[in-house]
Enzyme design. Structure first.
Site, mmCIF file in Angstrom:
data_model
loop_
_atom_site.group_PDB
_atom_site.id
_atom_site.type_symbol
_atom_site.label_atom_id
_atom_site.label_comp_id
_atom_site.label_asym_id
_atom_site.label_seq_id
_atom_site.Cartn_x
_atom_site.Cartn_y
_atom_site.Cartn_z
ATOM 1 N N PRO A 68 121.117 70.398 -14.710
ATOM 2 C CA PRO A 68 119.714 71.115 -15.594
ATOM 3 C C PRO A 68 118.715 69.995 -15.958
ATOM 4 O O PRO A 68 119.342 68.811 -16.668
ATOM 5 C CB PRO A 68 121.584 70.975 -17.261
ATOM 6 C CG PRO A 68 122.630 70.318 -17.110
ATOM 7 C CD PRO A 68 122.565 70.563 -15.405
ATOM 8 N N CYS A 81 115.436 69.420 -18.383
ATOM 9 C CA CYS A 81 114.414 70.077 -19.212
ATOM 10 C C CYS A 81 112.820 70.026 -18.681
ATOM 11 O O CYS A 81 112.565 69.002 -18.004
ATOM 12 C CB CYS A 81 114.587 69.278 -20.353
ATOM 13 S SG CYS A 81 115.602 68.594 -21.130
ATOM 14 N N ALA A 101 119.130 72.099 -20.615
ATOM 15 C CA ALA A 101 119.546 71.870 -22.383
ATOM 16 C C ALA A 101 118.232 72.687 -22.916
ATOM 17 O O ALA A 101 117.869 72.862 -22.827
ATOM 18 C CB ALA A 101 119.736 70.440 -22.264
ATOM 19 N N TYR A 134 122.946 63.388 -27.863
ATOM 20 C CA TYR A 134 122.516 64.747 -28.638
ATOM 21 C C TYR A 134 124.006 64.497 -29.563
ATOM 22 O O TYR A 134 124.418 64.395 -29.503
ATOM 23 C CB TYR A 134 121.901 65.240 -28.118
ATOM 24 C CG TYR A 134 121.273 65.007 -27.009
ATOM 25 C CD1 TYR A 134 119.756 64.622 -27.429
ATOM 26 C CD2 TYR A 134 121.395 65.566 -25.727
ATOM 27 C CE1 TYR A 134 118.758 64.274 -26.612
ATOM 28 C CE2 TYR A 134 120.155 65.146 -24.843
ATOM 29 C CZ TYR A 134 118.508 64.546 -25.225
ATOM 30 O OH TYR A 134 118.304 64.178 -24.305
ATOM 31 N N ARG A 192 129.966 69.092 -21.336
ATOM 32 C CA ARG A 192 129.220 67.695 -20.153
ATOM 33 C C ARG A 192 129.554 67.094 -21.216
ATOM 34 O O ARG A 192 128.940 66.810 -22.060
ATOM 35 C CB ARG A 192 127.464 67.843 -19.872
ATOM 36 C CG ARG A 192 126.878 66.325 -19.675
ATOM 37 C CD ARG A 192 125.352 66.485 -19.876
ATOM 38 N NE ARG A 192 125.129 67.065 -17.733
ATOM 39 C CZ ARG A 192 124.666 66.939 -17.003
ATOM 40 N NH1 ARG A 192 123.492 66.333 -17.593
ATOM 41 N NH2 ARG A 192 124.284 67.132 -15.469
ATOM 42 N N GLY A 229 119.661 65.597 -9.800
ATOM 43 C CA GLY A 229 119.128 66.458 -10.436
ATOM 44 C C GLY A 229 117.753 66.037 -10.063
ATOM 45 O O GLY A 229 117.094 66.360 -9.351
ATOM 46 N N ARG A 230 117.194 64.796 -9.989
ATOM 47 C CA ARG A 230 115.741 64.466 -9.297
ATOM 48 C C ARG A 230 115.189 64.866 -8.011
ATOM 49 O O ARG A 230 114.923 64.225 -7.191
ATOM 50 C CB ARG A 230 115.281 63.307 -9.386
ATOM 51 C CG ARG A 230 115.294 62.869 -10.570
ATOM 52 C CD ARG A 230 115.585 60.975 -11.508
ATOM 53 N NE ARG A 230 115.094 60.658 -12.768
ATOM 54 C CZ ARG A 230 115.889 61.015 -13.515
ATOM 55 N NH1 ARG A 230 117.295 61.794 -14.180
ATOM 56 N NH2 ARG A 230 115.564 61.134 -15.440
HETATM 57 P P1 NDP Z 1 118.951 60.173 -10.708
HETATM 58 O O1 NDP Z 1 119.783 59.718 -9.431
HETATM 59 O O2 NDP Z 1 117.558 60.429 -10.286
HETATM 60 O O3 NDP Z 1 118.965 59.104 -11.686
HETATM 61 C C1 NDP Z 1 118.223 58.776 -12.169
HETATM 62 C C2 NDP Z 1 117.899 58.334 -13.096
HETATM 63 O O4 NDP Z 1 118.372 56.727 -13.201
HETATM 64 C C3 NDP Z 1 117.435 57.881 -14.167
HETATM 65 O O5 NDP Z 1 117.311 58.392 -16.117
HETATM 66 C C4 NDP Z 1 116.346 56.094 -14.020
HETATM 67 O O6 NDP Z 1 115.020 56.121 -14.867
HETATM 68 C C5 NDP Z 1 117.596 55.671 -13.818
HETATM 69 N N1 NDP Z 1 117.525 54.673 -13.334
HETATM 70 C C6 NDP Z 1 117.732 54.342 -11.772
HETATM 71 N N2 NDP Z 1 117.761 52.898 -11.462
HETATM 72 C C7 NDP Z 1 117.588 52.880 -12.822
HETATM 73 C C8 NDP Z 1 117.801 50.867 -12.853
HETATM 74 N N3 NDP Z 1 117.259 50.554 -11.884
HETATM 75 N N4 NDP Z 1 117.526 50.602 -14.216
HETATM 76 C C9 NDP Z 1 117.011 51.598 -15.127
HETATM 77 N N5 NDP Z 1 117.253 52.866 -14.818
HETATM 78 C C10 NDP Z 1 117.602 53.420 -14.598
HETATM 79 O O7 NDP Z 1 119.981 60.278 -11.554
HETATM 80 P P2 NDP Z 1 119.779 62.660 -10.954
HETATM 81 O O8 NDP Z 1 118.861 63.203 -10.571
HETATM 82 O O9 NDP Z 1 121.094 62.799 -10.723
HETATM 83 O O10 NDP Z 1 120.002 63.134 -12.868
HETATM 84 C C11 NDP Z 1 120.365 62.360 -13.819
HETATM 85 C C12 NDP Z 1 120.777 63.249 -14.674
HETATM 86 O O11 NDP Z 1 119.545 63.382 -15.689
HETATM 87 C C13 NDP Z 1 121.698 64.196 -15.034
HETATM 88 O O12 NDP Z 1 121.829 64.938 -15.865
HETATM 89 C C14 NDP Z 1 120.181 65.863 -14.756
HETATM 90 O O13 NDP Z 1 120.378 66.555 -15.489
HETATM 91 C C15 NDP Z 1 119.475 64.530 -15.603
HETATM 92 N N6 NDP Z 1 118.219 64.775 -15.240
HETATM 93 C C16 NDP Z 1 116.748 65.345 -16.242
HETATM 94 C C17 NDP Z 1 115.950 65.627 -16.666
HETATM 95 C C18 NDP Z 1 115.198 66.106 -17.738
HETATM 96 O O14 NDP Z 1 115.861 66.623 -18.244
HETATM 97 N N7 NDP Z 1 113.644 66.701 -17.363
HETATM 98 C C19 NDP Z 1 115.126 64.632 -15.020
HETATM 99 C C20 NDP Z 1 116.414 64.869 -14.219
HETATM 100 C C21 NDP Z 1 117.797 63.978 -14.287
HETATM 101 P P3 NDP Z 1 113.910 56.535 -14.773
HETATM 102 O O15 NDP Z 1 114.312 58.275 -15.676
HETATM 103 O O16 NDP Z 1 112.976 55.880 -15.547
HETATM 104 O O17 NDP Z 1 113.907 56.822 -13.654
#
Ligand code: NDP
Length: 360
Positions: free
Chosen positions: A23, A25, A57, A182, A230, A324-325
């Site tokens: 999920p 946002c 969410a 949350y 979650r 996610g990303r």
């Molecule tokens: P990723 O594998 O892309 O991990 C990314 C997260 O790790 C981000 O929060 C990123 O921060 C942080 N991060 C990575 N390396 C570092 C570091 N060295 N120091 C600090 N922070 C770091 O995660 P996923 O794509 O698998 O997603 C993880 C979660 O985030 C899931 O629960 C997903 O649902 C949620 N998500 C939500 C989004 C939204 O609501 N828009 C978008 C994408 C994911 P930063 O954010 O600064 O890049």
């Protein structure tokens, strides 16, 4: 034979593979209503071959939105636009999932690209609620109102009503957002819950809001469909939630009808330095919960490579991987992963309009 591309049956639904869209946002709703952006964003990932697509969410009440632009499912008018989305997802072979949520003290903030900071009540923002009248801190200094017993009941009823609407909209996979600092997570963590009534203090009291909410939703969410949660299984901070507590919480939720745990972490306080960022960082936690609570698990967090996802499923760490990303970067990640793993006919994941062209 690829395990990642084996179908996964849970209750009466089957995912065509073990890849789910986490999920995420989108911050582009007006009064919580999903729109064409959501249809295209979510629909693209179904077309790309994901086994399940989970909607961001989605707030159970207007004050439960993170930002004013969050999606919501808090009136019957929200059902019809979501129905359009679930219909499309299913037509393209994906299970339609939705995560429902209340943001608690982290509500009423600007979109990330506009600052992620508190918006005052009256300036497009609103007063927030939480287990205790303690601000999150950092960019969210707003002090929430401590919830009364009536507030607690109201939010639980909002979760139940939202679950009913999700069902009416055609979702067949429901997740309760009990993570990331949350509202529910604020009750669970001793770092944000300082209550002295039956909702605070001991482990049994801190999980009361979660268990009551879960049980109330399970009563209206059909047994034939999976219900997941979650949970931030660790706060990474001394005095916060521990993995051992979370294993016990998972067992209790399982007794109440939990079908799978979506294993996540933290975010109950800002700027936590102890987070061990790295590829697949939550997989060992998901594995431990899967074994010790004997329940299917899924997790996100830095799962990006096909072989990594394949190993996570094949080695019994998770039943389903959530991306996610990486699925924002490449909506066709499942198709590309199937090709790189040599997992049968990758083209079968694509709609016929594309499959015939890309195989030529
Ligand atoms: P990723 O594998 O892309 O991990 C990314 C997260 O790790 C981000 O929060 C990123 O921060 C942080 N991060 C990575 N390396 C570092 C570091 N060295 N120091 C600090 N922070 C770091 O995660 P996923 O794509 O698998 O997603 C993880 C979660 O985030 C899931 O629960 C997903 O649902 C949620 N998500 C939500 C989004 C939204 O609501 N828009 C978008 C994408 C994911 P930063 O954010 O600064 O890049």
């Amino acid at each position: 034979m690829s395990k990642l591309f084996e179908p996964f049956s849970i209750k009466e639904i089957t995912l065509r593979n073990r890849i789910a869209v986490s999920p995420m946002c989108q911050y582009c709703s007006n009064d919580g209503l999903p729109n064409d952006w959501h249809l295209v964003h979510l629909g693209s990932r179904a077309v790309g071959g994901a086994g399940m697509v989970m909607v961001e969410a989605t707030a159970v009440s207007p004050d439960g939105r993170i930002s004013p632009a969050d999606s919501g499912i808090y009136t019957d008018q929200h059902v019809e636009p979501f129905t359009k989305i679930t219909k499309f997802l299913k037509e393209h072979g994906a299970v339609a999932g939705i995560q429902i949520a209340h943001a608690g003290r982290k509500a009423s903030v600007r979109k990330p690209w506009e600052g992620d900071d508190s918006i005052d009540a009256g300036q497009d923002g609103w007063d927030t609620i939480a287990p205790s009248a303690i601000a999150f801190g950092g960019t969210i200094p707003k002090i929430p109102k401590e919830m009364t017993a009536t507030d607690i009941k109201r939010v639980q009823t909002d979760f139940v009503d939202s679950a009913r609407r999700a069902l009416a909209a055609g979702f067949d996979f429901l997740e309760l957002h009990f993570a990331h600092g949350y509202l529910a997570s604020e009750f669970y963590s001793p770092l944000s819950n300082k209550r002295t009534d039956k909702y605070g203090g001991s482990f049994d009291n801190r999980i009361r809001f979660l268990l009551e909410t879960f049980k109330a939703v399970r009563e209206v969410w059909p047994e034939r469909f999976p219900l997941t949660a979650r949970v931030s299984v660790t706060d990474w901070i001394e005095g916060g939630v521990t993995i051992e507590e979370s294993i016990e919480l998972t067992r209790l939720l399982k007794d109440a009808g939990l079908d799978m745990l979506d294993v996540s972490h933290g975010f109950v306080l800002p700027d936590v330095s102890a987070i061990p960022w790295g590829p697949g960082m939550m997989l060992p936690y998901a594995e431990r919960i899967r074994k010790e609570a004997e329940i299917p698990t899924t997790t996100s967090w830095m799962i990006t490579e096909p072989q990594q996802a394949e190993d996570a499923v094949a080695n019994g760490q998770v039943d389903v991987v959530m991306l996610g990303r990486e699925l924002l970067r490449d909506p066709y990640w499942p198709f590309h992963a199937a090709k790189s793993l040599g997992a049968g006919a990758a083209e079968d994941l694509l709609p016929v309009q594309y499959a015939r062209a890309v195989t030529k």
